[in-house]
Design a protein around this motif. Sequence first.
Motif, PDB file in Angstrom:
ATOM      1  N   GLU A  34       0.617  57.624 -20.564  1.00  0.00           N
ATOM      2  CA  GLU A  34       0.119  58.802 -20.975  1.00  0.00           C
ATOM      3  C   GLU A  34       0.939  59.351 -21.126  1.00  0.00           C
ATOM      4  OE1 GLU A  34       3.194  59.478 -16.986  1.00  0.00           O
ATOM      5  OE2 GLU A  34       1.665  59.413 -16.556  1.00  0.00           O
ATOM      6  N   GLU A  68     -12.717  73.629  -7.172  1.00  0.00           N
ATOM      7  CA  GLU A  68     -11.073  72.912  -6.876  1.00  0.00           C
ATOM      8  C   GLU A  68     -10.755  71.436  -7.723  1.00  0.00           C
ATOM      9  OE1 GLU A  68      -9.516  70.294  -3.213  1.00  0.00           O
ATOM     10  OE2 GLU A  68     -11.724  71.594  -2.851  1.00  0.00           O
ATOM     11  N   ALA A  71      -9.626  72.873 -10.981  1.00  0.00           N
ATOM     12  CA  ALA A  71      -7.821  73.348 -10.793  1.00  0.00           C
ATOM     13  C   ALA A  71      -7.468  71.389 -11.066  1.00  0.00           C
ATOM     14  CB  ALA A  71      -8.167  74.283 -10.197  1.00  0.00           C
ATOM     15  N   SER A  72      -8.297  70.745 -10.897  1.00  0.00           N
ATOM     16  CA  SER A  72      -7.104  69.094 -10.940  1.00  0.00           C
ATOM     17  C   SER A  72      -5.567  69.329 -11.568  1.00  0.00           C
ATOM     18  CB  SER A  72      -7.127  68.571 -10.929  1.00  0.00           C
ATOM     19  OG  SER A  72      -7.257  66.856 -10.796  1.00  0.00           O
ATOM     20  N   LYS A  73      -4.220  68.675 -11.478  1.00  0.00           N
ATOM     21  CA  LYS A  73      -3.595  68.268 -12.835  1.00  0.00           C
ATOM     22  C   LYS A  73      -3.687  67.471 -13.122  1.00  0.00           C
ATOM     23  CE  LYS A  73      -0.999  71.502 -10.579  1.00  0.00           C
ATOM     24  NZ  LYS A  73      -0.879  73.323 -10.997  1.00  0.00           N
ATOM     25  N   ASP A  74      -4.599  66.570 -13.148  1.00  0.00           N
ATOM     26  CA  ASP A  74      -4.966  65.671 -14.124  1.00  0.00           C
ATOM     27  C   ASP A  74      -6.254  65.851 -15.337  1.00  0.00           C
ATOM     28  OD1 ASP A  74      -6.025  62.956 -15.369  1.00  0.00           O
ATOM     29  OD2 ASP A  74      -6.389  62.145 -13.510  1.00  0.00           O
ATOM     30  N   TRP A  75      -5.757  66.226 -16.431  1.00  0.00           N
ATOM     31  CA  TRP A  75      -6.641  66.299 -17.486  1.00  0.00           C
ATOM     32  C   TRP A  75      -8.152  65.202 -17.787  1.00  0.00           C
ATOM     33  CZ3 TRP A  75      -8.247  64.112 -22.448  1.00  0.00           C
ATOM     34  CH2 TRP A  75      -7.357  62.984 -22.390  1.00  0.00           C
ATOM     35  N   LYS A  77      -9.954  63.886 -14.917  1.00  0.00           N
ATOM     36  CA  LYS A  77     -10.844  64.185 -13.702  1.00  0.00           C
ATOM     37  C   LYS A  77     -10.841  65.867 -14.626  1.00  0.00           C
ATOM     38  CE  LYS A  77      -8.739  61.556 -10.427  1.00  0.00           C
ATOM     39  NZ  LYS A  77      -7.347  62.168  -8.937  1.00  0.00           N
ATOM     40  N   VAL A  78     -10.578  66.792 -15.012  1.00  0.00           N
ATOM     41  CA  VAL A  78     -10.767  68.177 -15.532  1.00  0.00           C
ATOM     42  C   VAL A  78     -12.286  67.813 -16.722  1.00  0.00           C
ATOM     43  CG1 VAL A  78     -10.360  69.784 -16.902  1.00  0.00           C
ATOM     44  CG2 VAL A  78      -8.472  68.859 -14.868  1.00  0.00           C
ATOM     45  N   LYS A 109      -8.811  78.236 -20.553  1.00  0.00           N
ATOM     46  CA  LYS A 109      -7.511  77.263 -20.461  1.00  0.00           C
ATOM     47  C   LYS A 109      -8.270  76.132 -21.035  1.00  0.00           C
ATOM     48  CE  LYS A 109      -4.611  75.851 -16.661  1.00  0.00           C
ATOM     49  NZ  LYS A 109      -4.608  76.146 -15.626  1.00  0.00           N
ATOM     50  N   ASN A 113      -5.903  74.331 -23.811  1.00  0.00           N
ATOM     51  CA  ASN A 113      -5.455  72.416 -24.034  1.00  0.00           C
ATOM     52  C   ASN A 113      -5.298  71.875 -25.308  1.00  0.00           C
ATOM     53  OD1 ASN A 113      -4.446  70.177 -23.593  1.00  0.00           O
ATOM     54  ND2 ASN A 113      -4.193  70.755 -21.064  1.00  0.00           N
TER      55      ASN A 113
END
Length: 296
Positions: A34, A68, A71-75, A77-78, A109, A113
């Motif tokens: 990761e 929602e 807005a996940s912290k898992d990129w 999943k984004v 945003k 990244n």
Amino acid sequence: MALRNIENALPISQERPKKLAKLSKQPEIGLNDENNPVAVAESTVEYVASENLKPFSDPESSVQRLLEELASKDWIKVCESLNNTRRFAIHHSSLLLPILEKLIVVMVKAMKNPRSALCKTSIMTCSDIFTAYGEKLLEGPHLKSMDDLLLQLLMKASQDKKFVCEEAEKALNTMVNSVARLPLLRKLQSYVRHSNPRVRAKAAVSTSNCVSKMEVNEMEEFGMVLLAQMAADQLSDKLPEAREAARSMVNSLFEKFTWNEEEDEEGSKQEAWKKFCEKNVTGLNAQAMIKIVASQ
């Protein structure tokens, strides 16, 4: 006076230990580390063409979870959620209208990244958003977020990562083909004077493409003189890409400016263009614009 033995006078040199050769640490192949986003991206993120994205079976309930999920912290999943955003834009575009501005903020945003896979997926989403909503994107509620989006696309098109750069250029072309030309040109106007020469060059290309698609009445509404001055300024830009875009823009202006002039033995089109340039553009730039048209 007795002399000291020279062997006793010199300090005894200590032999330095020999350096051991450093062993390079070989990466373990096949692990999903990761901390290595490139490896993760290559193995898990799929870049899906727009034509291969399918509609939702129950879009009304799916759209309620979209923000929602974005807005996940898992990129990763984004990335998946951005592809879902593309599916909505292509097949259920009306459902995204109430949250369109929030979606643009999310895309900006994601483009910032450092993970290239997330950045590219966001740029692909931009293209589908441009195609789906076109002129609506430059209406009041979205103006500020669209400024941010346009700047990010120009910056990504200017960077060295080829697969991100190419995707951003595609998105900019889609934007020019989809968005209302007059308000878009007003947006681009500030970026052709950007301090970053590479951003300035990409803005010049988009400006030239936009002008080439304009009708005479659109050019006159924006200001034919202003367009000529914009092209003239770019003719002396430090980057060849910007200068080439400016030359193309000059030819587009000439074509539309002289569309109702009759071509006769004296070349009335050339003469009309010469008078226009000499009147509205500074000396050297005026001569350059006259020569560009004469050389065609």
